[in-house]
Design an enzyme around this catalytic site. Structure first.
Site, PDB file in Angstrom:
ATOM      1  CB  THR A 153      -0.890   0.006   1.265  1.00  0.00           C
ATOM      2  OG1 THR A 153      -1.475  -1.295   1.416  1.00  0.00           O
ATOM      3  CG2 THR A 153      -1.971   1.051   1.185  1.00  0.00           C
ATOM      4  CG  HIS A 155       0.386 -10.140  -3.665  1.00  0.00           C
ATOM      5  ND1 HIS A 155       1.139  -9.130  -3.126  1.00  0.00           N
ATOM      6  CD2 HIS A 155      -0.873  -9.983  -3.147  1.00  0.00           C
ATOM      7  CE1 HIS A 155       0.368  -8.392  -2.328  1.00  0.00           C
ATOM      8  NE2 HIS A 155      -0.848  -8.885  -2.334  1.00  0.00           N
ATOM      9  CB  SER A 171       1.707  -7.491   9.010  1.00  0.00           C
ATOM     10  OG  SER A 171       0.860  -6.636   8.305  1.00  0.00           O
TER      11      SER A 171
HETATM   12  P1  A3P Z   1       1.198  -3.689  10.031  1.00  0.00           P
HETATM   13  O1  A3P Z   1       0.148  -4.750  10.018  1.00  0.00           O
HETATM   14  O2  A3P Z   1       2.473  -4.161  10.660  1.00  0.00           O
HETATM   15  O3  A3P Z   1       0.714  -2.411  10.622  1.00  0.00           O
HETATM   16  P2  A3P Z   1       0.487  -4.309   2.563  1.00  0.00           P
HETATM   17  O4  A3P Z   1       0.247  -2.907   2.142  1.00  0.00           O
HETATM   18  O5  A3P Z   1       1.540  -5.021   1.776  1.00  0.00           O
HETATM   19  O6  A3P Z   1      -0.778  -5.074   2.693  1.00  0.00           O
HETATM   20  O7  A3P Z   1       1.135  -4.225   4.016  1.00  0.00           O
HETATM   21  C1  A3P Z   1       0.379  -3.743   5.102  1.00  0.00           C
HETATM   22  C2  A3P Z   1       1.333  -3.322   6.183  1.00  0.00           C
HETATM   23  O8  A3P Z   1       1.936  -2.076   5.825  1.00  0.00           O
HETATM   24  C3  A3P Z   1       0.607  -3.078   7.507  1.00  0.00           C
HETATM   25  O9  A3P Z   1       1.577  -3.352   8.512  1.00  0.00           O
HETATM   26  C4  A3P Z   1       0.272  -1.610   7.381  1.00  0.00           C
HETATM   27  O10 A3P Z   1      -0.022  -0.990   8.610  1.00  0.00           O
HETATM   28  C5  A3P Z   1       1.555  -1.077   6.778  1.00  0.00           C
HETATM   29  N1  A3P Z   1       1.375   0.193   6.076  1.00  0.00           N
HETATM   30  C6  A3P Z   1       0.344   0.566   5.282  1.00  0.00           C
HETATM   31  N2  A3P Z   1       0.540   1.807   4.816  1.00  0.00           N
HETATM   32  C7  A3P Z   1       1.708   2.236   5.330  1.00  0.00           C
HETATM   33  C8  A3P Z   1       2.438   3.468   5.220  1.00  0.00           C
HETATM   34  N3  A3P Z   1       1.978   4.475   4.492  1.00  0.00           N
HETATM   35  N4  A3P Z   1       3.604   3.558   5.869  1.00  0.00           N
HETATM   36  C9  A3P Z   1       4.076   2.536   6.617  1.00  0.00           C
HETATM   37  N5  A3P Z   1       3.427   1.354   6.767  1.00  0.00           N
HETATM   38  C10 A3P Z   1       2.258   1.214   6.129  1.00  0.00           C
END
Ligand code: A3P
Length: 296
Positions: A46, A105, A135
């Site tokens: 994200t 992915h 996570s």
């Molecule tokens: P956590 O569950 O440890 O908080 P993805 O986007 O690959 O699904 O990964 C989600 C993880 O990235 C989650 O981690 C989420 O909180 C974190 N995340 C999402 N946006 C973010 C941002 N802008 N900066 C840092 N971490 C972020």
């Protein structure tokens, strides 16, 4: 396997994405200007979507009018297998303005051939496996993706993770596929880590922009554009936008669940020393002297 996974070419793919992944594999035609974001789930997808969208579109929308304020990063940068090839074999992707940015992915080995063959670029982001595991666990429980299946308890899920049985796993093969491709051709594959973005977002944003072919000019740097983009895409900023607090993706995943805590090292709150020891040993044996390491 209790997690809705199917094994394909040595990888455990989410069953619901299997067909669309094959359609993408057979039908996607990459353009030289495309940027492909590759990740394992929960590794910073994200965040990377928001950053690359902002970098590529910084001259199209002023920062205070960016579509990121009103659309989730997942709406602006579609997943090849989740959004683009979900319903159609051959969606019309010709009219999307360049550079087209797509996320996936898929393991390196399973990417559409045209991604390998064209001059498009790939950005891979990965995250230390302990945080990725935690996570994912919490994401999975929150969204109840497998409504019928009994959720595995954390010990069972961890055990499977260490056997490589988790979405897009084994994590070591997914990471090494892109790591080796990066070593072989760093102009084709940029390899970054979630932890590096956390540690020094400014230099990483610069690096990503250069890799994408949109380096920041000195003037832009002096105007503070890198800081503006980093700030806009930060966890604090994105997670507080109304659009990211409500709604869902395809009725399956709540938008808010993409923003949980956004920290490095949250695994210390969930995993036992024995689990950590096990992962460390696993990483040592799988990563060997490849050069890929994580600080734990
Ligand atoms: P956590 O569950 O440890 O908080 P993805 O986007 O690959 O699904 O990964 C989600 C993880 O990235 C989650 O981690 C989420 O909180 C974190 N995340 C999402 N946006 C973010 C941002 N802008 N900066 C840092 N971490 C972020």
């Amino acid at each position: 396997d209790g997690q809705g996974l199917v094994k394909y070419k040595g990888f455990w793919l989410l069953q619901l994405l299997f067909r669309p992944s094959l359609s993408a594999h057979n039908n996607f035609r990459a353009k030289a200007t495309d940027v492909i974001l590759s990740t394992m789930p929960k590794s910073g997808t994200t965040w990377l979507k928001a950053l690359t969208f902002s970098i590529a579109n910084r001259n199209v929308f002023p920062i205070d009018q960016t579509p990121l304020l009103t659309s989730t990063p997942h709406m602006l940068v579609p997943f090849l297998e989740f959004d683009v090839y979900w319903e159609q074999e051959n969606p019309n992707l010709e009219n999307i303005p360049c550079p087209r940015i797509f996320a996936t992915h898929m393991p390196f080995e399973i990417l559409p051939d045209s991604i390998h063959e064209s001059d498009c670029r790939i950005i891979y982001i990965c995250r230390n496996p302990l945080d990725q595991f935690v996570s994912h666990r919490l994401f999975f429980l929150e969204n109840k993706i497998e409504k019928e299946a009994d959720p595995l308890d954390i010990d069972e899920a961890f055990n499977m993770f260490c056997q490589g049985i988790h979405p897009c796993g084994p994590f070591w093969d997914h990471m090494l596929g892109y790591w080796n491709a990066h070593l072989e051709n760093p102009r084709k594959v940029l390899f970054i880590k979630y932890e590096d973005l956390k540690e020094d977002i400014t230099s990483q944003v610069k690096k990503i922009a250069e890799f994408m072919g949109f380096p920041f000019s000195q003037e832009e740097e002096e105007q503070g554009l890198i800081d503006q983009i980093s700030g806009l895409c930060s966890f604090e900023s994105l997670s507080n936008l109304a659009v990211n607090k409500t709604g869902n993706l395809k009725g399956i995943v709540e938008n808010s669940t993409f923003f949980r805590k956004g920290q490095v090292g949250d695994w210390t709150n969930y995993l036992t020393p024995a689990m950590v020891e096990r992962i460390k040993k696993l990483m040592d044996s799988k990563f060997g002297n490849s050069g890929l390491t994580f600080k734990i």
